[in-house]
Design an enzyme around this catalytic site. Structure first.
Site, PDB file in Angstrom:
ATOM      1  N   LEU A   1      47.770  46.384  49.493  1.00  0.00           N
ATOM      2  CA  LEU A   1      47.095  46.347  50.796  1.00  0.00           C
ATOM      3  C   LEU A   1      46.112  47.501  50.943  1.00  0.00           C
ATOM      4  O   LEU A   1      45.053  47.359  51.561  1.00  0.00           O
ATOM      5  CB  LEU A   1      48.136  46.398  51.918  1.00  0.00           C
TER       6      LEU A   1
ATOM      7  N   VAL B   1      42.688  46.605  49.697  1.00  0.00           N
ATOM      8  CA  VAL B   1      41.915  45.798  50.642  1.00  0.00           C
ATOM      9  C   VAL B   1      41.403  46.673  51.781  1.00  0.00           C
ATOM     10  O   VAL B   1      40.266  46.515  52.241  1.00  0.00           O
ATOM     11  CB  VAL B   1      42.789  44.662  51.208  1.00  0.00           C
ATOM     12  N   GLU B   2      42.230  47.615  52.231  1.00  0.00           N
ATOM     13  CA  GLU B   2      41.872  48.456  53.371  1.00  0.00           C
ATOM     14  C   GLU B   2      40.773  49.461  53.035  1.00  0.00           C
ATOM     15  O   GLU B   2      39.812  49.606  53.777  1.00  0.00           O
ATOM     16  CB  GLU B   2      43.116  49.207  53.872  1.00  0.00           C
ATOM     17  N   SER B   3      40.927  50.174  51.928  1.00  0.00           N
ATOM     18  CA  SER B   3      40.043  51.318  51.679  1.00  0.00           C
ATOM     19  C   SER B   3      39.457  51.371  50.284  1.00  0.00           C
ATOM     20  O   SER B   3      38.719  52.307  49.979  1.00  0.00           O
ATOM     21  CB  SER B   3      40.831  52.610  51.910  1.00  0.00           C
TER      22      SER B   3
ATOM     23  N   TYR C   1      41.624  38.424  55.158  1.00  0.00           N
ATOM     24  CA  TYR C   1      42.461  39.579  54.843  1.00  0.00           C
ATOM     25  C   TYR C   1      43.574  39.231  53.862  1.00  0.00           C
ATOM     26  O   TYR C   1      43.717  39.864  52.813  1.00  0.00           O
ATOM     27  CB  TYR C   1      43.044  40.127  56.143  1.00  0.00           C
TER      28      TYR C   1
END
Length: 627
Positions: free
Chosen positions: A218, A221-223, A325
């Site tokens: 995750l 995907v976030e950063s 997402y």
């Protein structure tokens, strides 16, 4: 006995390893799948990349197997055969579904991938991939392997059976696989290197809370594993915490330190936040969606879907960014497990997770001191300690802070700690100056207004009153807007009214020519209040179309004084020999007068400008007469 079981393990490894060879073959040649037992024999004899000597030795060992050992191997082959026969290919041999790229356009995920180019740690430490060890399929250096949808689906199903998170393959997932494995190959290579720093940390924390280890993906995907990543909405760090959510989970933020950038604190907070969301929705897919867009958006989507708590059922009702997402999460999981199959290899990050250690700092220190005294590159300190926004560890009043260093430097720090605290760097950073910077940062803050905030909320946050915030910023109303910067002081440190009035009167007394020179930290509201004039009149007198001013700029603050001393403006010559300026955004009459060695009064007279005139970008003004 142990030797025989080691051989069985070797056979299983070789079988699984060469299943990828089978997928590659189906991608390039689309040959029919052979019987699993025959494939295994061919693999052992022909395709095994292990050296010939080792293969011969292992062949002797295999010949010694009998009884239970051979039964185990037979079961392995039979199970593999059953799995292959039972797998349903929804796409057909030659089908190739169309990827859904709509969610990629303008995606925050793409912005995070682009931000990887600024991670200096990766720019400094790189290595050449060793084809002998990593390129086991013999790909050309720039070859981009392509696979059928059935191969993607089978590989993702193999991953799916290993996790409680539902991993599926569809056109949305395919779009993100192509993003990471085709369009963003270089960024994926860099992330494969960065995972050697962060994934061990993520796995430790997830294991601590008994959560699926696959949630580590995750953060990609976030950063994109950029420790200083930030979004347009104000989310920060590896796990992209908003200010309010971070504070709920113990992440503190001020002018010098932001825990949202701390990989260790933020990872622990992210795990607790995800666990809370899972307890609300009961599925990890909806928990991921709520992590991205907030529980409110997910709740609304569930209601619109008829109350069904299933991610793909509520998918059409989620915000656009959130619809991509979970597909992105699935794609990252796939690409990181099958990077070699896609001819993608990691970029050496220069340091690994176990090469980093921490020490406790008990007195104020700066990165400049540490860098010069301990001979550590300042960029490395920034990378390992992204939470310290100004490069200062404000360890005062008995409060300690954690400093992360390359492991080999920890002993030196411990042996010379006292000398380091007293060291004065070449830049002149020393204890007294650092303490002054910390005191100033603690007393005065700049608050950036967020959507949904009002002065009442901001006043409560800083333990002050609405009236004081208005006074500090020269505001006549309580109207604020997102992105606006407000000066706020901590309790007991704000300037007193008497000192403000004294400063105001002294400044006004010096402005006998009717002009005010802008000082650092001033805004139009403060200046208008200081000279008892309205903000609109101040802007009108100075031809300002917005509230932008800068230190050193002169503003007209008294109409009468200027009129009394108004210079005599020579008329424009008839030959038209003038100097023109095309107005750009942000220009003021004062700027133009200074730039062209003219005066505001001349420019206004020559161009018949009234007090209510607003500078419009694209318009031409006469700013001087050619000599």
């Amino acid at each position: 006995m142990n030797r025989k079981y080691n051989i069985v393990i070797l056979v299983v490894t070789v079988l699984l390893f060469n299943s990828c060879q089978l997928f590659k073959g189906s991608a390039k040649n689309e040959k029919p799948i052979e019987e699993p037992t025959k494939i295994a024999q061919d693999i052992l004899v022909e395709e095994n990349p292990i050296s010939e000597e080792l293969a011969l030795e292992e062949g002797k060992d295999l010949a010694e197997l009998s009884g239970d050992s051979l039964s185990i191997v037979k079961h392995i082959f039979d199970d593999t055969s059953a799995f292959a026969r039972g797998f349903e290919n929804r796409f057909g041999k030659n089908d190739n579904i169309e990827e859904d790229t709509r969610m990629l356009s303008g995606s925050a995920l793409l912005q995070q991938l682009d931000s990887l180019t600024t991670v200096k740690f990766l720019n400094k430490y790189t290595f050449e991939s060793d084809p002998e060890k990593l390129n086991i399929y013999g790909y050309d250096a720039k070859e981009v392997p392509l696979f059928n949808d059935s191969v993607y689906e089978l590989r993702i199903e193999v991953l799916n059976v290993q996790t409680p998170i539902e991993l599926v393959y569809n056109k949305h997932v395919k779009a993100f696989i192509n993003l990471y494995a085709k369009k963003g190959r270089s960024q994926t290579s860099r992330m494969l290197g960065l995972k050697e720093i962060y994934f061990p940390l993520f796995e430790e924390v997830l294991d601590k809370y008994d959560m699926p280890l696959e949630l580590k993906y995750l953060a990609i995907v976030e950063s994109a594993l950029n420790p200083t990543a930030g979004s347009w909405a104000g989310a920060k760090g590896l796990w992209q915490f908003m200010y309010g959510t971070g504070k709920m989970y113990g992440l503190q933020s001020n002018s010098l330190v932001d825990d949202r950038f701390d990989p260790y604190k933020a990872t622990d907070a992210a795990a607790r936040h995800l666990k809370d969301l899972y307890e609300i929705y009961g599925t990890w897919e909806l928990a991921l969606a709520a992590y991205n867009s907030g529980p409110g958006n997910v709740n609304r989507a569930i209601r619109r879907a008829g109350g069904v708590k299933d991610y793909w059922a509520v998918w059409p009702f989620l915000p656009r960014e959130t619809r991509g997402y979970v597909p992105a999460f699935i794609a990252v999981n796939y690409v990181f497990n099958y990077a070699t199959e896609h001819n993608i290899y990691p970029t050496d990050p220069g340091i690994l997770y176990h090469g980093i250690d921490s020490v406790t700092v008990r007195e104020v220190l700066s990165f400049d001191q540490i860098s010069e005294f301990m001979h550590i590159d300042k960029d490395d300190l920034d990378f390992l300690n992204p939470a310290y926004k100004e490069g200062i560890l404000p360890a005062t009043d008995g409060k300690t802070y954690i400093l992360r260093l390359p492991r080999e430097k920890v002993g030196y720090f411990i042996d010379h700690e006292d000398s380091l605290y007293n060291f004065k760097s070449e830049k002149g950073i020393e204890r007294d100056k650092l303490l002054a910077q910390i005191k100033k940062a603690k007393e005065r803050s700049i608050h950036i207004v967020r959507s949904g905030e009002n002065l009442g909320l901001i006043a409560r946050k800083y333990h002050t009153s609405v009236g004081k915030i208005k006074a500090w910023n020269g505001m006549k109303s309580t109207r604020i807007y997102p992105g606006q910067k407000l000066i706020v002081y901590s309790p007991g440190s704000a300037p007193s009214k008497s000192s403000e009035s004294t400063k105001s009167s002294s400044s006004y007394a010096k402005s006998t020519d009717g002009y005010h020179t802008v000082r650092s930290g001033e805004n139009l509201g403060l200046i208008a209040k200081k000279y008892s004039i309205s903000l609109s009149k101040l802007k009108s007198w100075n031809g300002l179309s917005n509230n932008m001013i800068k230190p050193g700029q002169k503003l007209k603050v008294s109409e009468n004084r200027v009129v009394a001393k108004q210079e005599k403006v020579e008329p424009l010559p008839k030959d038209g020999n003038y100097v023109y300026h095309t107005i750009k955004k942000g220009d003021t009459l004062w700027d133009l007068a200074k730039k062209y060695n003219s005066s505001v009064n001349k420019i206004k007279t020559w161009n018949s400008i009234t007090n209510s005139y607003k500078l419009k970008p694209g318009n031409k003004l006469i700013v001087n007469i050619r000599s």
